[in-house]
Design a protein around this motif. Structure first.
Motif, short mmCIF file in Angstrom:
data_model
loop_
_atom_site.label_atom_id
_atom_site.label_comp_id
_atom_site.label_asym_id
_atom_site.label_seq_id
_atom_site.Cartn_x
_atom_site.Cartn_y
_atom_site.Cartn_z
N SER A 11 -15.15 -0.28 -3.08
CA SER A 11 -14.37 -1.34 -2.22
C SER A 11 -14.23 -2.39 -3.48
CB SER A 11 -14.62 -1.75 -1.04
OG SER A 11 -14.98 -0.75 -0.12
N GLN A 13 -11.71 -6.04 -4.66
CA GLN A 13 -10.51 -6.92 -4.48
C GLN A 13 -9.58 -6.80 -5.31
OE1 GLN A 13 -10.38 -9.92 -2.53
NE2 GLN A 13 -12.21 -9.63 -1.53
N ALA A 14 -8.25 -7.07 -5.09
CA ALA A 14 -7.07 -6.76 -5.90
C ALA A 14 -7.33 -7.62 -6.93
CB ALA A 14 -5.84 -7.17 -4.97
N LYS A 86 -4.61 -2.75 -7.41
CA LYS A 86 -3.73 -2.98 -6.31
C LYS A 86 -3.92 -2.42 -4.92
CE LYS A 86 0.08 -3.49 -9.61
NZ LYS A 86 1.64 -3.21 -9.98
N PRO A 87 -3.54 -3.12 -3.89
CA PRO A 87 -3.90 -2.24 -2.77
C PRO A 87 -3.28 -1.02 -2.69
CG PRO A 87 -3.51 -4.62 -1.94
CD PRO A 87 -3.22 -4.43 -3.48
N GLU A 88 -1.90 -0.85 -3.14
CA GLU A 88 -1.52 0.65 -2.88
C GLU A 88 -2.24 1.63 -4.09
OE1 GLU A 88 0.07 -2.34 -3.82
OE2 GLU A 88 1.49 -2.17 -5.39
N THR A 90 -5.18 2.21 -3.35
CA THR A 90 -6.26 2.80 -2.44
C THR A 90 -5.90 4.32 -2.20
OG1 THR A 90 -6.79 0.77 -1.28
CG2 THR A 90 -7.10 2.68 -0.01
N GLN A 119 -13.77 7.70 -3.31
CA GLN A 119 -12.78 6.79 -2.66
C GLN A 119 -12.69 5.58 -3.52
OE1 GLN A 119 -10.88 7.38 0.22
NE2 GLN A 119 -10.11 5.31 -0.14
N THR A 121 -10.99 1.82 -2.60
CA THR A 121 -10.30 1.11 -1.50
C THR A 121 -10.11 -0.39 -2.12
OG1 THR A 121 -11.41 2.01 0.39
CG2 THR A 121 -10.39 0.18 0.59
N VAL A 122 -8.75 -0.90 -2.15
CA VAL A 122 -8.59 -2.07 -2.68
C VAL A 122 -7.90 -3.09 -1.58
CG1 VAL A 122 -7.27 -3.23 -4.28
CG2 VAL A 122 -8.00 -0.95 -4.68
N SER A 123 -8.84 -4.41 -1.59
CA SER A 123 -8.44 -5.25 -0.51
C SER A 123 -7.43 -6.43 -1.28
CB SER A 123 -9.46 -5.72 0.14
OG SER A 123 -10.39 -6.41 -0.71
N SER A 124 -6.58 -6.84 -0.35
CA SER A 124 -5.73 -8.11 -0.85
C SER A 124 -6.19 -9.35 -0.76
CB SER A 124 -4.45 -8.11 -0.18
OG SER A 124 -4.57 -8.16 1.11
#
Length: 124
Positions: A11, A13-14, A86-88, A90, A119, A121-124
């Motif tokens: 996980s 961050q963007a 980027k979140p996309e 993910t 996996q 996972t990118v959070s904004s």
């Protein structure tokens, strides 16, 4: 027996970066066409990059610029460096392999061996 084991997801961050690894068994990295695919929730699997035994790497048009595939034949490992996440982005990222002509991206049904995925996972 060919086995592929991905690692390096997580996980983030963007804007961050990750390097995914795919450790292969069977001494195939120098002989086979290795590729990275990804699958986002609710979507089909899409090709990211394919790495030819000749050293050429092919990228999906939408992946050019932020994704870099590489290989280390001595470690029987391929890598996928992802920058400016980027979140996309993910998705579950999969490593896959097949033998035969490797001159570009192929659909996932053309590949024989698959890892279990890692996996991202990118959070904004």
């Amino acid at each position: 027996q060919v086995q592929l084991v991905e690692s390096g997801g997580g996980s983030v961050q963007a804007g961050g970066s990750l390097r995914l690894s795919c450790a292969a068994s069977g001494n195939i990295v120098s002989r086979a066409c290795l590729a990275w695919f990804r699958q986002a929730p609710g979507k089909g699997r899409e090709a990211v990059a394919a790495l030819s035994p000749t050293g050429v790497t092919y990228y999906a048009d939408s992946m050019k610029g932020r994704f870099t595939g590489s290989r280390d034949n001595t470690k029987d490992t391929v890598y996928l460096q992802i920058s400016s996440l980027k979140p996309e982005d993910t998705a579950m990222y999969y490593c896959t392999a097949r033998f035969g002509l490797c001159n570009g991206l192929s659909t996932d049904d053309k590949y024989t061996y698959w890892g279990q995925g890692t996996q991202v996972t990118v959070s904004s």
